[in-house]
Enzyme design. Structure first.
Site, PDB file in Angstrom:
ATOM      1  N   CYS A 165       0.831  -1.207   0.000  1.00  0.00           N
ATOM      2  CA  CYS A 165       0.000   0.000   0.000  1.00  0.00           C
ATOM      3  C   CYS A 165       0.868   1.261   0.000  1.00  0.00           C
ATOM      4  O   CYS A 165       1.511   1.575   1.005  1.00  0.00           O
ATOM      5  CB  CYS A 165      -0.915  -0.048   1.230  1.00  0.00           C
ATOM      6  SG  CYS A 165      -1.797   1.467   1.582  1.00  0.00           S
TER       7      CYS A 165
ATOM      8  N   CYS B 202       0.039   3.850   2.647  1.00  0.00           N
ATOM      9  CA  CYS B 202       0.461   3.341   3.954  1.00  0.00           C
ATOM     10  C   CYS B 202       1.945   3.628   4.182  1.00  0.00           C
ATOM     11  O   CYS B 202       2.353   4.043   5.270  1.00  0.00           O
ATOM     12  CB  CYS B 202       0.230   1.834   4.062  1.00  0.00           C
ATOM     13  SG  CYS B 202      -1.484   1.318   3.897  1.00  0.00           S
TER      14      CYS B 202
END
Length: 108
Positions: free
Chosen positions: A33, A36
């Site tokens: 991600c 993230c």
């Protein structure tokens, strides 16, 4: 993981988060991600600045699917704030450091 955040698993979630005497911000994330990964250094800075006021932990959703499922995490990054074992707030997405600090200061 960084120096100021702690990895938490499905098996350690209750001890590290729900039984904590300190408010805990849980970051649900995954290696793949991008947002993230962009959020991670900001959380490290926040954890360093707040010290013992708030504990910041990270749950890898790929390695620990039980906890995100239990709390209805559908997208990442997602941050849930727990106080006294109860969820008291959430932030979804990659937020600026100041927004994270404001959120924590208002809810802890």
């Amino acid at each position: 993981m960084g120096a100021f955040t702690t990895p938490v698993t499905d098996s350690s979630f209750e001890t590290e988060v729900l039984n904590s005497q300190t408010p805990v911000l849980v970051d649900f994330w995954a290696e793949w991600c991008g947002p993230c990964r962009a959020l991670a250094p900001k959380l490290e800075e926040v954890a360093q600045e707040l010290g013992t006021k708030v504990k910041i932990v990270k749950v890898n959703v790929d390695e620990n699917p039980g906890t995100p499922g239990k709390y209805g995490i559908r997208g990442i990054p997602a941050m849930l704030l727990f106080k006294g074992g109860n969820e008291v707030g959430q932030l979804v997405g990659n937020h600026p450091k100041d927004a994270i600090l404001d959120f924590l200061n208002k809810n802890t």
